[in-house]
Design a protein around this motif. Structure first.
Motif, PDB file in Angstrom:
ATOM      1  N   ILE A  15       0.671  -1.235  -0.109  1.00  0.00           N
ATOM      2  CA  ILE A  15      -0.010   0.054  -0.076  1.00  0.00           C
ATOM      3  C   ILE A  15       0.841   1.327  -0.068  1.00  0.00           C
ATOM      4  CG2 ILE A  15      -2.020  -1.166   1.045  1.00  0.00           C
ATOM      5  CD1 ILE A  15      -1.247   0.224   3.590  1.00  0.00           C
ATOM      6  N   ASP A  16       2.173   1.165   0.239  1.00  0.00           N
ATOM      7  CA  ASP A  16       3.023   2.446   0.273  1.00  0.00           C
ATOM      8  C   ASP A  16       3.379   2.452  -1.411  1.00  0.00           C
ATOM      9  OD1 ASP A  16       5.041   4.133   1.875  1.00  0.00           O
ATOM     10  OD2 ASP A  16       6.164   3.215   0.317  1.00  0.00           O
ATOM     11  N   GLU A  17       3.328   3.736  -1.903  1.00  0.00           N
ATOM     12  CA  GLU A  17       3.718   4.052  -3.308  1.00  0.00           C
ATOM     13  C   GLU A  17       5.183   3.804  -3.582  1.00  0.00           C
ATOM     14  OE1 GLU A  17       2.772   8.328  -4.356  1.00  0.00           O
ATOM     15  OE2 GLU A  17       0.898   8.041  -3.383  1.00  0.00           O
ATOM     16  N   GLU A  18       5.822   3.816  -2.713  1.00  0.00           N
ATOM     17  CA  GLU A  18       7.476   3.528  -2.836  1.00  0.00           C
ATOM     18  C   GLU A  18       7.797   2.061  -2.316  1.00  0.00           C
ATOM     19  OE1 GLU A  18      10.109   6.266  -1.444  1.00  0.00           O
ATOM     20  OE2 GLU A  18       9.014   7.911  -1.970  1.00  0.00           O
ATOM     21  N   HIS A  19       6.558   1.190  -2.268  1.00  0.00           N
ATOM     22  CA  HIS A  19       6.796  -0.364  -1.817  1.00  0.00           C
ATOM     23  C   HIS A  19       7.729  -0.285  -0.854  1.00  0.00           C
ATOM     24  CE1 HIS A  19       4.136  -1.180  -5.122  1.00  0.00           C
ATOM     25  NE2 HIS A  19       4.804  -0.441  -5.884  1.00  0.00           N
ATOM     26  N   LEU A  20       7.691   0.349   0.454  1.00  0.00           N
ATOM     27  CA  LEU A  20       8.565   0.393   1.389  1.00  0.00           C
ATOM     28  C   LEU A  20       7.968  -0.106   2.635  1.00  0.00           C
ATOM     29  CD1 LEU A  20      10.056   3.785   1.336  1.00  0.00           C
ATOM     30  CD2 LEU A  20      11.360   1.707   0.495  1.00  0.00           C
ATOM     31  N   VAL A  21       8.710  -0.729   3.467  1.00  0.00           N
ATOM     32  CA  VAL A  21       8.059  -1.723   4.637  1.00  0.00           C
ATOM     33  C   VAL A  21       7.904  -0.589   5.863  1.00  0.00           C
ATOM     34  CG1 VAL A  21       8.543  -3.375   6.490  1.00  0.00           C
ATOM     35  CG2 VAL A  21       9.369  -3.830   4.140  1.00  0.00           C
ATOM     36  N   CYS A  22       6.980  -0.607   6.646  1.00  0.00           N
ATOM     37  CA  CYS A  22       6.821  -0.028   7.907  1.00  0.00           C
ATOM     38  C   CYS A  22       6.715   1.706   7.588  1.00  0.00           C
ATOM     39  CB  CYS A  22       7.678  -0.460   8.927  1.00  0.00           C
ATOM     40  SG  CYS A  22       7.589  -2.283   9.372  1.00  0.00           S
ATOM     41  N   GLN A  23       5.889   2.057   6.723  1.00  0.00           N
ATOM     42  CA  GLN A  23       6.128   3.476   6.506  1.00  0.00           C
ATOM     43  C   GLN A  23       4.586   4.028   7.341  1.00  0.00           C
ATOM     44  OE1 GLN A  23       8.657   5.364   4.941  1.00  0.00           O
ATOM     45  NE2 GLN A  23       9.552   3.370   5.421  1.00  0.00           N
ATOM     46  N   GLU A  24       3.811   4.940   6.659  1.00  0.00           N
ATOM     47  CA  GLU A  24       2.789   5.634   7.118  1.00  0.00           C
ATOM     48  C   GLU A  24       1.810   4.617   7.711  1.00  0.00           C
ATOM     49  OE1 GLU A  24       0.553   8.403   8.460  1.00  0.00           O
ATOM     50  OE2 GLU A  24       2.564   8.829   7.720  1.00  0.00           O
TER      51      GLU A  24
END
Length: 142
Positions: free
Chosen positions: A115-124
Motif C-alpha cells: 500500500i506504500d507508493e514506494e513499496h517500502l516496509v513500515c511506513q505511514e
C-alpha cells in the motif's frame, strides 16, 4: 460424591485438552512466524532439516495443499548443501532482503509494502496502526 468427582475430572480433562490445543497452536504460530522473522542462519536451517517441519507441528495438517506447502519447504531445505558456508548464507540473506525489505521480487507478505507508493516496509500505514493502538491504550514494540 462420585458424580462430583466425575464432573471435576471431566472439566479437568476438557480444560487440559483446551490447554494442550492452545499450546500446540501457539507453538505452531511461533514456528511459522520464525520462518519470516529474520534471515536464516546455519543453526536454524540445520535444526529445520534435522527435525522436519511437519513433525514439529503440534496440529496435524488436514489438506493436500498444506502437505504440498510443507513438501516444497522441506525440498528447499534438502537441496541446500550440508555445510552452509558464508557465500550460501549471504545469498540467503540477499533473498530475505529482497522478499521482506526491498520488495525486490514482489512477494512480500507484509501489507505495508503493497500500500506504500514506494513499496517500502513500515511506513505511514505502520504509524496509523500505532496511533489506533494508542487510542485504546495499546502499544507495539519497535
Amino acid at each position: 460424591m462420585m458424580g462430583v468427582a466425575t464432573a471435576e475430572t471431566g472439566a479437568t480433562k476438557g480444560s487440559d485438552s483446551l490447554s494442550a490445543f492452545c499450546e500446540a497452536v501457539a507453538e505452531d504460530l511461533q514456528l511459522l512466524a520464525s520462518l519470516h522473522d529474520v534471515e536464516p542462519d546455519a543453526g536454524y536451517l540445520g535444526a529445520l532439516r534435522r527435525h522436519g517441519i511437519e513433525e514439529r507441528l503440534g496440529l496435524k495438517l488436514a489438506s493436500e495443499r498444506a502437505h504440498q506447502a510443507v513438501t516444497v519447504l522441506s525440498d528447499g531445505l534438502n537441496v541446500l548443501p550440508k555445510v552452509l558456508d558464508r557465500a550460501i548464507l549471504d545469498d540467503l540473506a540477499t533473498d530475505f532482503a529482497s522478499i521482506y525489505l526491498s520488495h525486490g521480487i514482489q512477494a512480500s507478505p507484509q501489507e505495508s509494502v503493497w500500500i506504500d507508493e514506494e513499496h517500502l516496509v513500515c511506513q505511514e500505514s505502520m504509524f496509523q496502526v500505532r496511533a489506533w493502538y494508542e487510542q485504546y491504550g495499546l502499544g507495539a514494540s519497535d
